[in-house]
Enzyme design. Structure first.
Site, PDB file in Angstrom:
ATOM      1  N   LYS A 164       0.923  -1.360   0.063  1.00  0.00           N
ATOM      2  CA  LYS A 164       0.041   0.029   0.082  1.00  0.00           C
ATOM      3  C   LYS A 164       0.851   1.316   0.053  1.00  0.00           C
ATOM      4  O   LYS A 164       0.474   2.188  -0.592  1.00  0.00           O
ATOM      5  CB  LYS A 164      -0.858   0.171   1.031  1.00  0.00           C
ATOM      6  CG  LYS A 164      -2.012  -1.077   1.319  1.00  0.00           C
ATOM      7  CD  LYS A 164      -2.917  -0.903   2.313  1.00  0.00           C
ATOM      8  CE  LYS A 164      -2.265  -1.737   3.703  1.00  0.00           C
ATOM      9  NZ  LYS A 164      -2.083  -2.868   3.981  1.00  0.00           N
ATOM     10  N   THR A 165       1.984   1.214   0.871  1.00  0.00           N
ATOM     11  CA  THR A 165       2.702   2.569   0.777  1.00  0.00           C
ATOM     12  C   THR A 165       3.307   2.563  -0.316  1.00  0.00           C
ATOM     13  O   THR A 165       3.720   3.839  -0.960  1.00  0.00           O
ATOM     14  CB  THR A 165       3.744   2.261   2.118  1.00  0.00           C
ATOM     15  OG1 THR A 165       2.913   2.053   3.074  1.00  0.00           O
ATOM     16  CG2 THR A 165       4.315   3.520   2.280  1.00  0.00           C
TER      17      THR A 165
ATOM     18  N   ASP B 205      -0.967   6.539   6.872  1.00  0.00           N
ATOM     19  CA  ASP B 205      -0.979   5.205   7.147  1.00  0.00           C
ATOM     20  C   ASP B 205      -1.994   5.086   8.216  1.00  0.00           C
ATOM     21  O   ASP B 205      -2.029   5.979   9.127  1.00  0.00           O
ATOM     22  CB  ASP B 205       0.303   4.712   7.395  1.00  0.00           C
ATOM     23  CG  ASP B 205       0.500   3.188   6.953  1.00  0.00           C
ATOM     24  OD1 ASP B 205      -0.450   2.370   6.581  1.00  0.00           O
ATOM     25  OD2 ASP B 205       1.683   2.496   7.299  1.00  0.00           O
TER      26      ASP B 205
ATOM     27  N   THR C   7      -5.523  -1.369   7.211  1.00  0.00           N
ATOM     28  CA  THR C   7      -5.583  -2.838   7.002  1.00  0.00           C
ATOM     29  C   THR C   7      -7.246  -3.246   7.714  1.00  0.00           C
ATOM     30  O   THR C   7      -7.566  -4.352   7.882  1.00  0.00           O
ATOM     31  CB  THR C   7      -4.933  -3.475   8.451  1.00  0.00           C
ATOM     32  OG1 THR C   7      -4.848  -2.937   9.447  1.00  0.00           O
ATOM     33  CG2 THR C   7      -3.111  -3.325   7.640  1.00  0.00           C
TER      34      THR C   7
ATOM     35  N   ARG D  85       6.031  -8.341   1.274  1.00  0.00           N
ATOM     36  CA  ARG D  85       7.011  -8.022   2.467  1.00  0.00           C
ATOM     37  C   ARG D  85       7.927  -9.382   3.212  1.00  0.00           C
ATOM     38  O   ARG D  85       8.707  -9.326   3.395  1.00  0.00           O
ATOM     39  CB  ARG D  85       6.333  -7.320   3.573  1.00  0.00           C
ATOM     40  CG  ARG D  85       7.224  -6.738   4.586  1.00  0.00           C
ATOM     41  CD  ARG D  85       6.558  -6.141   5.804  1.00  0.00           C
ATOM     42  NE  ARG D  85       5.978  -4.800   5.245  1.00  0.00           N
ATOM     43  CZ  ARG D  85       4.778  -4.067   5.820  1.00  0.00           C
ATOM     44  NH1 ARG D  85       4.478  -4.628   6.946  1.00  0.00           N
ATOM     45  NH2 ARG D  85       4.175  -2.929   5.290  1.00  0.00           N
TER      46      ARG D  85
END
Ligand code: ADE
Length: 327
Positions: A65-66, A110, A159, A219
């Site tokens: 997302k980032t 975020d 999330t 990740r």
């Protein structure tokens, strides 16, 4: 005061690895539909000479997302200011961030689900009309001052979309996009690129076995690759299947990619609560994990594997969860 607002780095816990982070849309593997929608939205806004509309990204942690937010700002040719819900403690923190933006900037928030109600209420008019309503003073002499803000694009990530109020959700007029888990093939491509960037030789069987056990999450895949590299370095050998297997065994990652916390959740449901249904709070108490970690991080992948079901009466472990833990 506001923390972490003006650089594009996540803290270590956020694990945004600068070396491995894709810097272009071509390098960003997967999420094809989202990429296509964003490309149209951003290109059109840019051609009109307008800032792009606000965008909400949601999905489990570690899916990029980032990185998408970064690519959005890069495409718009603007700076990105980065902050997070928990870092904005007071209305003044948000006011400071918003009034310091340059025209067209992307503001990335975020964990937006962690913004307090009072801050959300300041954000609404900022998103909708580009103004900031500030109350000066207290009691009968208090008055509202309205500040005009530079045009900006809010890109928010969460999330937990269910925790966002509907007025907040409805203000993401550019769209709300859900990131999906990645296929093994997509993860394989990501790992191949990462191995090249890290300068570690690998072969297809190494890539495939990491891809199969990374919880479909880039990740985690990159994290596992780096841990394999560490062990290979100590052995003075390239990463082999044997090194991969030993790394997984050291990290207690099983053949489905489940770690200890995942197995602890399943095991608690099965052995302590007869397979369920059992409430989230009860599972949290039985395992010592935070309820939010179970819900945001652990469960999405267990559900995807068909090992766990969320029902109105609680969580249920499936027959395949029982046979997986027996092995
Ligand atoms: N690293 C994290 N997410 C990625 C993606 N979608 N593509 C390539 N590398 C990534």
């Amino acid at each position: 005061m506001t923390k972490d607002t003006n650089t594009f780095t996540k803290d270590n816990a956020g694990n945004l690895d600068q070396t491995l982070r894709p810097g272009t849309w071509e390098e960003y593997i997967g999420q094809a539909k989202i990429k296509e929608n964003l490309r149209i939205l951003l290109t059109a806004a840019r051609e009109r000479g307008h800032s792009a509309e606000h965008i909400l990204l949601y999905g489990p942690p570690g899916l990029g997302k980032t990185t998408l937010a970064y690519l959005i700002s890069k495409t718009l040719g603007t700076n990105m200011r980065i902050t997070s819900g928990p870092a904005i403690e007071r209305v003044g923190d948000l006011a400071a961030i918003l009034t310091n933006l340059s025209p067209g900037d992307v503001l990335f928030i975020d964990e937006i689900h962690r913004l307090s109600k009072s801050i959300e209420e300041v954000l609404y008019p900022a998103m909708e009309s580009g103004v900031l309503d500030i109350i000066i003073g207290k009691g009968p002499s208090a008055r509202t001052v309205q500040l005009e803000l530079p045009p900006f694009t809010l890109v928010a990530a969460t999330t937990r979309i269910s925790l966002l109020s509907s007025p907040l959700r409805s203000r993401f007029s550019g769209g709300t996009f859900r990131l999906d888990f990645y296929s093994e093939e997509e993860i394989g491509q990501i790992l191949t690129r990462s191995a090249n960037l890290l300068g570690v030789p690998t072969d297809a069987s190494v890539i495939d076995s990491i891809a199969a056990r990374c919880r479909a999450t880039p990740r985690t895949a990159n994290y596992l690759l780096k841990r394999c590299r560490d062990l290979a370095q100590l052995d003075g050998a390239p990463i082999s299947r044997d090194i991969v297997d030993r790394t997984f065994s050291l990290l207690e990652v099983d053949e489905l990619g489940l770690g200890k916390p995942d197995r602890a959740v399943l095991s608690a449901i099965i052995t302590k609560f007869g397979g369920g249904p059992v409430g989230l709070g009860t599972i949290a108490a039985a395992t010592g994990e935070e309820a939010s970690t179970i819900e945001d991080v652990i469960e999405p992948y267990l559900i995807r594997l068909g090992l766990l079901e969320r029902t109105p009466r609680g969580r249920i472990a499936s027959a395949s969860a029982i046979s997986h833990l027996e092995n």
